[in-house]
Design a protein around this motif. Structure first.
Motif, PDB file in Angstrom:
ATOM      1  N   GLY A 165      -2.506   0.019  11.856  1.00 29.01           N
ATOM      2  CA  GLY A 165      -2.289   1.443  12.083  1.00 29.01           C
ATOM      3  C   GLY A 165      -1.317   2.121  11.143  1.00 29.01           C
ATOM      4  N   ASN A 166      -0.805   1.411  10.154  1.00 29.54           N
ATOM      5  CA  ASN A 166       0.126   1.985   9.178  1.00 29.54           C
ATOM      6  C   ASN A 166      -0.549   2.080   7.822  1.00 29.54           C
ATOM      7  OD1 ASN A 166       2.290   1.968  11.064  1.00 29.54           O
ATOM      8  ND2 ASN A 166       2.643  -0.181  10.627  1.00 29.54           N
ATOM      9  N   GLU A 167       0.041   2.872   6.946  1.00 30.51           N
ATOM     10  CA  GLU A 167      -0.506   2.946   5.594  1.00 30.51           C
ATOM     11  C   GLU A 167      -0.419   1.570   4.935  1.00 30.51           C
ATOM     12  OE1 GLU A 167       3.191   4.492   2.857  1.00 30.51           O
ATOM     13  OE2 GLU A 167       1.820   5.974   3.688  1.00 30.51           O
ATOM     14  N   PHE A 168      -1.370   1.303   4.037  1.00 27.88           N
ATOM     15  CA  PHE A 168      -1.391   0.012   3.362  1.00 27.88           C
ATOM     16  C   PHE A 168      -2.192   0.096   2.077  1.00 27.88           C
ATOM     17  CE2 PHE A 168      -5.175   0.052   5.976  1.00 27.88           C
ATOM     18  CZ  PHE A 168      -6.128  -0.653   5.264  1.00 27.88           C
ATOM     19  N   LEU A 169      -2.013  -0.917   1.247  1.00 34.57           N
ATOM     20  CA  LEU A 169      -2.781  -1.074   0.016  1.00 34.57           C
ATOM     21  C   LEU A 169      -3.790  -2.186   0.206  1.00 34.57           C
ATOM     22  CD1 LEU A 169       0.109  -1.026  -2.586  1.00 34.57           C
ATOM     23  CD2 LEU A 169      -1.723   0.658  -2.447  1.00 34.57           C
ATOM     24  N   LYS A 185      -7.493   6.627  -3.184  1.00 28.68           N
ATOM     25  CA  LYS A 185      -6.616   6.843  -2.034  1.00 28.68           C
ATOM     26  C   LYS A 185      -7.441   7.525  -0.954  1.00 28.68           C
ATOM     27  CE  LYS A 185      -4.516  11.106  -3.747  1.00 28.68           C
ATOM     28  NZ  LYS A 185      -3.290  11.758  -4.154  1.00 28.68           N
ATOM     29  N   ARG A 186      -7.198   7.103   0.273  1.00 31.74           N
ATOM     30  CA  ARG A 186      -7.924   7.644   1.415  1.00 31.74           C
ATOM     31  C   ARG A 186      -6.949   7.870   2.561  1.00 31.74           C
ATOM     32  NH1 ARG A 186     -10.846   7.793  -2.269  1.00 31.74           N
ATOM     33  NH2 ARG A 186     -13.018   7.141  -2.442  1.00 31.74           N
ATOM     34  N   ASN A 187      -7.055   9.033   3.182  1.00 29.70           N
ATOM     35  CA  ASN A 187      -6.243   9.342   4.354  1.00 29.70           C
ATOM     36  C   ASN A 187      -6.788   8.544   5.534  1.00 29.70           C
ATOM     37  OD1 ASN A 187      -5.229  10.654   6.777  1.00 29.70           O
ATOM     38  ND2 ASN A 187      -4.562  12.288   5.429  1.00 29.70           N
ATOM     39  N   LEU A 188      -5.906   7.832   6.223  1.00 29.66           N
ATOM     40  CA  LEU A 188      -6.336   7.031   7.371  1.00 29.66           C
ATOM     41  C   LEU A 188      -7.010   7.877   8.444  1.00 29.66           C
ATOM     42  CD1 LEU A 188      -3.319   4.585   7.673  1.00 29.66           C
ATOM     43  CD2 LEU A 188      -5.702   3.968   7.211  1.00 29.66           C
ATOM     44  N   SER A 189      -6.689   9.165   8.488  1.00 31.54           N
ATOM     45  CA  SER A 189      -7.318  10.069   9.459  1.00 31.54           C
ATOM     46  C   SER A 189      -8.565  10.731   8.896  1.00 31.54           C
ATOM     47  CB  SER A 189      -6.335  11.165   9.871  1.00 31.54           C
ATOM     48  OG  SER A 189      -5.177  10.602  10.435  1.00 31.54           O
ATOM     49  N   GLY A 190      -8.908  10.384   7.658  1.00 27.29           N
ATOM     50  CA  GLY A 190     -10.043  11.013   6.993  1.00 27.29           C
ATOM     51  C   GLY A 190     -11.385  10.513   7.498  1.00 27.29           C
ATOM     52  N   ASN A 191     -12.408  11.133   6.978  1.00 24.05           N
ATOM     53  CA  ASN A 191     -13.777  10.800   7.353  1.00 24.05           C
ATOM     54  C   ASN A 191     -14.389   9.956   6.237  1.00 24.05           C
ATOM     55  OD1 ASN A 191     -16.254  10.740   8.596  1.00 24.05           O
ATOM     56  ND2 ASN A 191     -16.829  12.806   7.961  1.00 24.05           N
ATOM     57  N   PHE A 192     -14.368   8.642   6.400  1.00 31.41           N
ATOM     58  CA  PHE A 192     -14.973   7.744   5.420  1.00 31.41           C
ATOM     59  C   PHE A 192     -15.558   6.541   6.143  1.00 31.41           C
ATOM     60  CE2 PHE A 192     -10.453   6.681   5.592  1.00 31.41           C
ATOM     61  CZ  PHE A 192     -10.475   5.318   5.826  1.00 31.41           C
ATOM     62  N   THR A 193     -16.430   5.848   5.465  1.00 32.11           N
ATOM     63  CA  THR A 193     -17.065   4.653   5.997  1.00 32.11           C
ATOM     64  C   THR A 193     -16.708   3.476   5.105  1.00 32.11           C
ATOM     65  OG1 THR A 193     -18.921   5.968   6.793  1.00 32.11           O
ATOM     66  CG2 THR A 193     -19.284   3.603   6.571  1.00 32.11           C
ATOM     67  N   THR A 218      -7.114   0.321  -3.339  1.00 31.24           N
ATOM     68  CA  THR A 218      -7.294   1.458  -2.444  1.00 31.24           C
ATOM     69  C   THR A 218      -6.012   1.627  -1.645  1.00 31.24           C
ATOM     70  OG1 THR A 218      -9.649   0.931  -2.238  1.00 31.24           O
ATOM     71  CG2 THR A 218      -8.750   2.545  -0.700  1.00 31.24           C
ATOM     72  N   TYR A 219      -5.467   2.822  -1.699  1.00 28.56           N
ATOM     73  CA  TYR A 219      -4.250   3.170  -0.971  1.00 28.56           C
ATOM     74  C   TYR A 219      -4.665   3.967   0.252  1.00 28.56           C
ATOM     75  CZ  TYR A 219       0.085   5.786  -0.023  1.00 28.56           C
ATOM     76  OH  TYR A 219       1.177   6.362   0.564  1.00 28.56           O
TER      77      TYR A 219
END
Length: 85
Positions: A67-71, A44-52, A5-6
């Motif tokens: 707080g940064n992008e990661f894999l 891939k999921r946007n860190l600001s997105g709406n997911f659980t 997951t990115y």
């Protein structure tokens, strides 16, 4: 099986461009050769997105805390090779 997951912030990479470099990078760490990988799930999921996130591990929580992008990469036993879902 690889589960990748990115989690990205602003610059997103196509999911098909994520897999091969990761498979190659963990040769000798997770498996002898990447031809042992039978199944791959890439998201891939946007860190600001709406997911659980269910069943969050401490490693995954640490990734979010930075707080940064990661894999997030998980290597698990392959699913039943005789059953396709």
């Amino acid at each position: 099986m690889l589960q990748i997951t990115y989690f990205y912030d602003s610059v997103k990479i196509d999911v098909d461009n994520i897999v091969k470099p990761i498979q190659d990078a963990i040769i000798g760490l997770a498996y002898v050769d990447d031809d042992q990988v039978t199944d791959v799930l890439v998201r891939k999921r946007n860190l600001s997105g709406n997911f659980t996130v269910e069943n969050m591990t401490s490693t995954l929580a640490e990734g979010f805390a930075r707080g940064n992008e990661f894999l997030h990469i998980v290597v698990i036993d392959d699913p039943d090779q005789e059953v396709l879902t």
